[in-house]
Scaffold this motif. Structure first.
Motif, PDB file in Angstrom:
ATOM      1  N   ALA A 305       0.826  -1.214   0.000  1.00 41.13           N
ATOM      2  CA  ALA A 305       0.000   0.000   0.000  1.00 41.13           C
ATOM      3  C   ALA A 305       0.856   1.258   0.000  1.00 41.13           C
ATOM      4  CB  ALA A 305      -0.936  -0.009   1.208  1.00 41.13           C
ATOM      5  N   GLU A 306       1.981   1.241   0.706  1.00 40.78           N
ATOM      6  CA  GLU A 306       2.769   2.477   0.765  1.00 40.78           C
ATOM      7  C   GLU A 306       3.442   2.754  -0.579  1.00 40.78           C
ATOM      8  OE1 GLU A 306       5.773   2.389   3.858  1.00 40.78           O
ATOM      9  OE2 GLU A 306       6.902   0.782   2.900  1.00 40.78           O
ATOM     10  N   LEU A 307       3.805   1.674  -1.296  1.00 41.64           N
ATOM     11  CA  LEU A 307       4.448   1.894  -2.593  1.00 41.64           C
ATOM     12  C   LEU A 307       3.421   2.290  -3.658  1.00 41.64           C
ATOM     13  CD1 LEU A 307       7.122  -0.925  -2.322  1.00 41.64           C
ATOM     14  CD2 LEU A 307       7.494   1.561  -2.202  1.00 41.64           C
ATOM     15  N   ARG A 308       2.208   1.805  -3.504  1.00 39.84           N
ATOM     16  CA  ARG A 308       1.151   2.291  -4.398  1.00 39.84           C
ATOM     17  C   ARG A 308       0.831   3.758  -4.122  1.00 39.84           C
ATOM     18  NH1 ARG A 308      -3.082  -2.835  -4.434  1.00 39.84           N
ATOM     19  NH2 ARG A 308      -1.578  -4.339  -5.246  1.00 39.84           N
ATOM     20  N   ALA A 309       0.841   4.100  -2.830  1.00 41.67           N
ATOM     21  CA  ALA A 309       0.563   5.492  -2.469  1.00 41.67           C
ATOM     22  C   ALA A 309       1.638   6.415  -3.032  1.00 41.67           C
ATOM     23  CB  ALA A 309       0.478   5.636  -0.949  1.00 41.67           C
ATOM     24  N   PHE A 310       2.886   5.937  -3.039  1.00 36.73           N
ATOM     25  CA  PHE A 310       3.993   6.722  -3.593  1.00 36.73           C
ATOM     26  C   PHE A 310       3.752   6.967  -5.088  1.00 36.73           C
ATOM     27  CE2 PHE A 310       8.503   6.441  -5.351  1.00 36.73           C
ATOM     28  CZ  PHE A 310       8.849   7.744  -5.027  1.00 36.73           C
ATOM     29  N   THR A 311       3.412   5.905  -5.783  1.00 38.41           N
ATOM     30  CA  THR A 311       3.133   6.016  -7.214  1.00 38.41           C
ATOM     31  C   THR A 311       1.963   6.974  -7.468  1.00 38.41           C
ATOM     32  OG1 THR A 311       3.963   3.791  -7.624  1.00 38.41           O
ATOM     33  CG2 THR A 311       2.410   4.672  -9.234  1.00 38.41           C
ATOM     34  N   ASP A 312       0.965   6.837  -6.614  1.00 39.39           N
ATOM     35  CA  ASP A 312      -0.219   7.676  -6.742  1.00 39.39           C
ATOM     36  C   ASP A 312       0.117   9.146  -6.486  1.00 39.39           C
ATOM     37  OD1 ASP A 312      -2.951   7.423  -7.365  1.00 39.39           O
ATOM     38  OD2 ASP A 312      -3.477   7.830  -5.272  1.00 39.39           O
ATOM     39  N   ALA A 313       0.976   9.393  -5.509  1.00 31.82           N
ATOM     40  CA  ALA A 313       1.358  10.772  -5.196  1.00 31.82           C
ATOM     41  C   ALA A 313       2.084  11.394  -6.393  1.00 31.82           C
ATOM     42  CB  ALA A 313       2.252  10.807  -3.954  1.00 31.82           C
ATOM     43  N   ILE A 314       2.879  10.590  -7.076  1.00 35.66           N
ATOM     44  CA  ILE A 314       3.609  11.102  -8.240  1.00 35.66           C
ATOM     45  C   ILE A 314       2.658  11.305  -9.424  1.00 35.66           C
ATOM     46  CG2 ILE A 314       5.406  10.591  -9.950  1.00 35.66           C
ATOM     47  CD1 ILE A 314       6.765   8.879  -7.741  1.00 35.66           C
ATOM     48  N   CYS A 315       1.873  10.294  -9.707  1.00 33.08           N
ATOM     49  CA  CYS A 315       1.068  10.314 -10.937  1.00 33.08           C
ATOM     50  C   CYS A 315      -0.180  11.180 -10.828  1.00 33.08           C
ATOM     51  CB  CYS A 315       0.661   8.892 -11.327  1.00 33.08           C
ATOM     52  SG  CYS A 315       2.074   7.843 -11.703  1.00 33.08           S
ATOM     53  N   ASN A 316      -0.778  11.193  -9.632  1.00 32.80           N
ATOM     54  CA  ASN A 316      -2.072  11.862  -9.490  1.00 32.80           C
ATOM     55  C   ASN A 316      -2.053  13.032  -8.530  1.00 32.80           C
ATOM     56  OD1 ASN A 316      -3.083   9.783 -11.146  1.00 32.80           O
ATOM     57  ND2 ASN A 316      -3.260   8.457  -9.363  1.00 32.80           N
ATOM     58  N   GLN A 317      -0.836  13.419  -8.124  1.00 34.81           N
ATOM     59  CA  GLN A 317      -0.719  14.533  -7.174  1.00 34.81           C
ATOM     60  C   GLN A 317      -1.567  14.335  -5.922  1.00 34.81           C
ATOM     61  OE1 GLN A 317      -1.238  15.929 -10.706  1.00 34.81           O
ATOM     62  NE2 GLN A 317       0.900  15.298 -10.652  1.00 34.81           N
ATOM     63  N   SER A 318      -1.839  13.102  -5.575  1.00 37.60           N
ATOM     64  CA  SER A 318      -2.503  12.880  -4.292  1.00 37.60           C
ATOM     65  C   SER A 318      -1.526  13.263  -3.188  1.00 37.60           C
ATOM     66  CB  SER A 318      -2.936  11.419  -4.161  1.00 37.60           C
ATOM     67  OG  SER A 318      -1.814  10.578  -4.241  1.00 37.60           O
ATOM     68  N   PRO A 319      -2.025  13.603  -2.013  1.00 35.81           N
ATOM     69  CA  PRO A 319      -1.130  14.074  -0.946  1.00 35.81           C
ATOM     70  C   PRO A 319      -0.087  13.013  -0.587  1.00 35.81           C
ATOM     71  CG  PRO A 319      -3.439  14.394  -0.336  1.00 35.81           C
ATOM     72  CD  PRO A 319      -3.428  13.580  -1.595  1.00 35.81           C
ATOM     73  N   VAL A 320       1.111  13.444  -0.295  1.00 33.34           N
ATOM     74  CA  VAL A 320       2.153  12.516   0.153  1.00 33.34           C
ATOM     75  C   VAL A 320       1.775  12.064   1.563  1.00 33.34           C
ATOM     76  CG1 VAL A 320       4.600  12.220   0.649  1.00 33.34           C
ATOM     77  CG2 VAL A 320       3.859  13.718  -1.239  1.00 33.34           C
ATOM     78  N   PRO A 321       1.618  10.766   1.772  1.00 28.74           N
ATOM     79  CA  PRO A 321       1.058  10.319   3.056  1.00 28.74           C
ATOM     80  C   PRO A 321       2.035  10.353   4.222  1.00 28.74           C
ATOM     81  CG  PRO A 321       1.423   8.440   1.596  1.00 28.74           C
ATOM     82  CD  PRO A 321       1.761   9.661   0.805  1.00 28.74           C
ATOM     83  N   VAL A 322       3.323  10.311   3.959  1.00 29.38           N
ATOM     84  CA  VAL A 322       4.317  10.410   5.038  1.00 29.38           C
ATOM     85  C   VAL A 322       5.421  11.321   4.546  1.00 29.38           C
ATOM     86  CG1 VAL A 322       5.695   9.139   6.716  1.00 29.38           C
ATOM     87  CG2 VAL A 322       3.897   7.929   5.459  1.00 29.38           C
ATOM     88  N   THR A 323       5.505  12.500   5.135  1.00 29.28           N
ATOM     89  CA  THR A 323       6.402  13.529   4.607  1.00 29.28           C
ATOM     90  C   THR A 323       7.749  13.551   5.330  1.00 29.28           C
ATOM     91  OG1 THR A 323       5.704  15.191   6.192  1.00 29.28           O
ATOM     92  CG2 THR A 323       4.358  14.958   4.197  1.00 29.28           C
ATOM     93  N   GLY A 324       8.648  14.344   4.780  1.00 27.42           N
ATOM     94  CA  GLY A 324       9.931  14.575   5.434  1.00 27.42           C
ATOM     95  C   GLY A 324       9.756  15.224   6.793  1.00 27.42           C
ATOM     96  N   HIS A 325       8.739  16.045   6.924  1.00 26.83           N
ATOM     97  CA  HIS A 325       8.490  16.678   8.225  1.00 26.83           C
ATOM     98  C   HIS A 325       8.051  15.646   9.257  1.00 26.83           C
ATOM     99  CE1 HIS A 325       9.047  20.737   6.710  1.00 26.83           C
ATOM    100  NE2 HIS A 325       8.427  20.334   5.603  1.00 26.83           N
ATOM    101  N   ASP A 326       7.265  14.634   8.800  1.00 29.64           N
ATOM    102  CA  ASP A 326       6.888  13.554   9.712  1.00 29.64           C
ATOM    103  C   ASP A 326       8.147  12.816  10.188  1.00 29.64           C
ATOM    104  OD1 ASP A 326       4.190  14.117   9.334  1.00 29.64           O
ATOM    105  OD2 ASP A 326       3.987  12.688   7.685  1.00 29.64           O
TER     106      ASP A 326
END
Lengths: 354, 354, 354, 354
Positions: A305-326
């Motif tokens: 799920a986290e790697l799909r979310a990464f792909t999704d964040a890149i391709c669909n500009q969905s929010p990055v679920p775990v940021t550098g600030h986290d």
């Protein structure tokens, strides 16, 4: 192959395109992530693998049918057709690789810890922001179905105001590693860092303010003289009053144990049960059930799920679920915990972040 | 693209090749399987989709980036580069499609039931054997992790000789279908057929010999006059003495419920718990946990594993995990159960198979 | 010591009085009940124990500080100061003892089965009614906390209309008894009789109408030739359409297993989990929990509650929770099951009751 | 009625005799204990009840058929035929009552805390030793079946060396008490005192050495200004390296929650699950189970067992299962926790005991 979306600073790409990713680091967790990207992330292709150990990248590339294998990370970063990288190298190399990848314009998924000093964390965050790339950190608990459901219950106000939190990580035993090859403070910087993120994430909107840590070498007492710590408890106080306890051990004989509990004014949620399947056996010795013995098994769904979310964040500009600030926030707790051990006292997080 | 392996009669193919599969039937379960093949089965590619309903195949093909969509199944079967097909059409069409696909030299994964008469079952089996193709049937419980672990415990002799078995399938409620559009005997031929296979598979080496069935329209009593049955219990006697009870309902208000239990001389195994995740909520109303509401959620891992096993059976000549003969055996129980209802008495399976 | 309440035909007694009870039968279950009455039933005193085996009553009386021990049951029934008796003699003696005790004006708690023929059941019921005494039967599941909570949920309409029921009894293994000393049909008349009552009680207002039974000697196959049966499944059809399956085995290697499940139009309740405590152990072999090995442990709370209810029915005219009519109904199912075995067919209960 | 056993300094009594006990304090927990002694402790009789509130002792005595009720505790202590007392008065009165009862030669069961200062604890212990009486303290967790089984597993070396412990107490919500009437530090001295004892008892042979506490008024933030604390976490370090976390809240909306976990070199045990029965309901909202809402329900078996053990210690000279020294040890942790709150730092237990 990518076009800049001016409004967000992030790249946009046509949906029909396949994202080209590379893995930097072909060790245990790198191989796990490579296999997931190669086979189980729609819209992504694993295009390259690098690892400085001769042969490591080749072997993995052959198994996964990946066209490029190299011992030289620069060869990956120089490729214009690579859109993003997964950094799964040893922890101490993470920050430099994040900065190099960001500078090369690659999106970055970096395993925890993103950095082991706040200065490095700031460097990584700044490099990513300057480059306008997606920077996602590997706090996988957030993606485990039970943990995600716990957070959903909190968001639905079913728990009310969080008051007492617990998160624990126990590596499966028996412990067979050579303690002298484990960097000092690993239990805080690489193991409990998960739990530090978990309790922050399960206490949304609150800020950790004070830390008290206790730790020892109970699994390998002989290694204590070298500063090796394998058992730790860290108590964290938040600005909304909530008190979290986090706990780690390097040797749970019964398997991989990752659990969380959030108690609040309206109820409690728990996540994680250590079971491998829903099969139960009843025999002459009573009731028995199997436990998961590997993180790659226990957390398989989370890693995917986290790697799909990464792909999704890149391709669909969905929010990055775990940021550098986290990642920086979790690191600040780890550094305060280390200082707490050194001073045998409670430590304000402000002491280590100022 | 394939070469015949004379020794087994099955085709062998180089490991580096990708298996080209097609889906016949783009309905609910066809879409589920198509997505899994397209994205989650290493070594397989979804090359074509056919469905007689105008637009159905196209919509799915667009979503999954599949090159060929057609309303004419012949167009798929005529393609030399298609290695195998997934038959997910309505149950009554299964046998004709199996025969047609086998005759065209395609490997076949067919959803249950493979056939609704023993004559048809024999036709399908004969066609597959003559063509030397892989014929696998969609009894997915065998691939659910808990069920597979139960069978493993039985194989390890932890349960001893099976004596009492139970398998149940309860579709999630509320029931919203139009009973008049559900073929008569569906509860036996399409629902309990899973449980008939499960209890045979969990009682390895034994043969079912006698059946007693009770059934009613309790979910939709108004439809009973039309012969609609939505609730059933079937007791099955095996030649090793074991007694199995299987149970089905078309409306479990709490979700999708699939469970099994095997009790034997040395102990018991159970599989299935209906939970969606390992999250538990404790609130003013007590303890609560979520249930799975869809088979595609509850059995996600099973669907993926069976389609990987199908690919593996084709590419690596690994044994076919669910054969046409398995389907015929489950069907013989279903037919005996139907006769039991009609005659209001227990029925020897030999009565329906001779 | 008692005065007749003309309106109910039952005796009333001042609250400050202590009820004088006697135990008839000092075997395993008699000793269990005696200890509970002697020590854990407020308002009751154990005043006498009888058992024809020399010494048996004395030993128990000494341990429990009971004034009267005798081998002659008449000595107990003749005592004017004894208010009621617990009949825990062998099953075949139950009816005669019920009739004798009722005729002597004693309230009666009788272990199951109250009778093994319908004629005897009618005699017992008539004797009790004529004498105006309390007659309660030992169907203990009704008093187990989980079962009682299940029934409460049904009464609260949380399950809706019951559609599928299950009740099972598995005696703990290993089986060490001599099969030749177990009366034929014991599995129906003494074991499953519990489950027959349970499914009737959990399907309130419905009447059982038809039965199909399957049974075998799987625990001790060598004893089958003598008519010994140790494994059985009985399916029961109710006039409200509900279908129940009941199941018994004489040897569950993992412990005493008593469970029930009721599935209905609005949901499902389950009761029983076989655990001894809420302790769970996680070790190198996975997760483990203890099971209960004795009914007197698993059902301790139930045994205590039923004997308190008996006292309460006598002293406070509260309704008798398990009547002679309940025992007769369960018996009619057992007799139909026996006929089903003999005829290898389903049997209408009316066939055995007319 | 009692004779001195010179060798132990404790009184011995003939087994046939009934122990005469009295309850001092007829409030909620006093009433609970009185009922148990009056009805469920073989060999003991409740002979007297005292409570300074007019009418309180009388009401309870009438309900339980106890001959003596008084507002004057001296009337109880002066009675030669009273063998022992249960002290269930408010916590601050415990020590004086222990000393008075011991001086009067009565055996003493005292609810926790036995004392709220170490000086008082020493006084109580000395008075008991001088009088040669049994002094038992009400740490009931030790007698809960799941907790007792956990300790048994530890004694059988199944857990190995304890490394991480957890014990928690959460009172059921909603919280309706008036915070201003709750003595300061109650959460440590009256609630967590249970958990302090539990973690010591589950870590046999180890000594607690250092404490860190965090606490707040999260249930009733408005009462914080008055020093009211309702939420607390205390970390305890033992001399065998083990680290314990203990946790309390005054308002768990879901019910009474008492749990423990011990993780060691060979495995883990957990105890407590908060469930009321083994009934589970599956409905449109998923899976549901009831929780216990009262300690007298959740801990019923424990309360009964500890009072039987008290009787047993008096009558049969069996070892006292919870001693005054155990109470003193738990108190020393509570006092260190209070100092930790006051100083906002970790505290060596030696600081408060020297």
């Amino acid at each position: 192959m990518t076009v800049t979306d001016v409004s967000t600073g992030r790249s946009a790409r046509p949906a029909s395109d396949t994202l080209q990713l590379a893995t930097i680091g072909a060790g245990r967790i790198g191989s796990n992530h490579a296999e997931i990207v190669a086979r189980h992330v729609p819209g992504a292709t694993l295009a390259a693998i690098s690892d400085p150990v001769p042969g490591a990248a080749e072997r993995l590339a052959t198994a996964l049918d990946v066209p490029l294998a190299t011992t030289d990370v620069a060869e990956v970063l120089d490729r214009a057709d690579i859109d993003g990288v997964l950094i799964t190298a040893p922890a101490r190399a993470h920050t430099d690789l994040v900065v190099a990848a960001a500078t090369a314009g690659k999106h970055v998924f970096v395993e925890k810890p993103m950095a082991v000093t706040l200065e490095d964390a700031d460097l990584a965050i700044a490099a990513a922001e300057e480059a306008g790339i997606v920077l996602q950190v590997g706090f996988n608990r957030r993606f485990a179905p039970g943990f995600a459901a716990a957070r959903a219950a909190i968001d639905e106000r079913k728990v009310g105001a969080p008051q007492l939190l617990r998160s624990l990580t126990r590596d499966p035993g028996p412990f067979t590693a050579d303690p002298s090859r484990i960097p000092q403070w690993t239990i805080f910087l690489e193991t409990l860092i998960h739990d530090f993120d978990t309790v922050c994430w399960l206490n949304p909107g609150a800020t950790p303010v004070r830390v008290h840590a206790t730790a020892d070498a109970l699994v390998r007492p002989d290694a204590k003289a070298d500063g090796h710590l394998d058992t730790a408890v860290v108590t964290i106080r938040f600005d909304n009053g909530a008190i979290a306890t986090t706990e780690a051990s390097f040797s749970a004989l019964y398997g991989y144990d990752v659990r969380a509990e959030v108690f609040g004014s309206e109820g409690m949620v728990t996540a994680g049960n250590g079971r491998r399947t829903d099969m139960t056996y009843y025999g002459a010795d009573g009731i028995q059930a199997d436990t998961a013995r590997r993180d790659t098994e226990l957390l398989r769904a989370a890693y995917t799920a986290e790697l799909r979310a990464f792909t999704d964040a890149i391709c669909n500009q969905s929010p990055v679920p775990v940021t550098g600030h986290d990642a920086r926030r979790a690191l600040s707790i780890a550094l305060a915990a280390i200082r707490s051990i050194k001073t045998a006292s409670a430590v304000d997080i402000a002491e280590v972040t100022k």
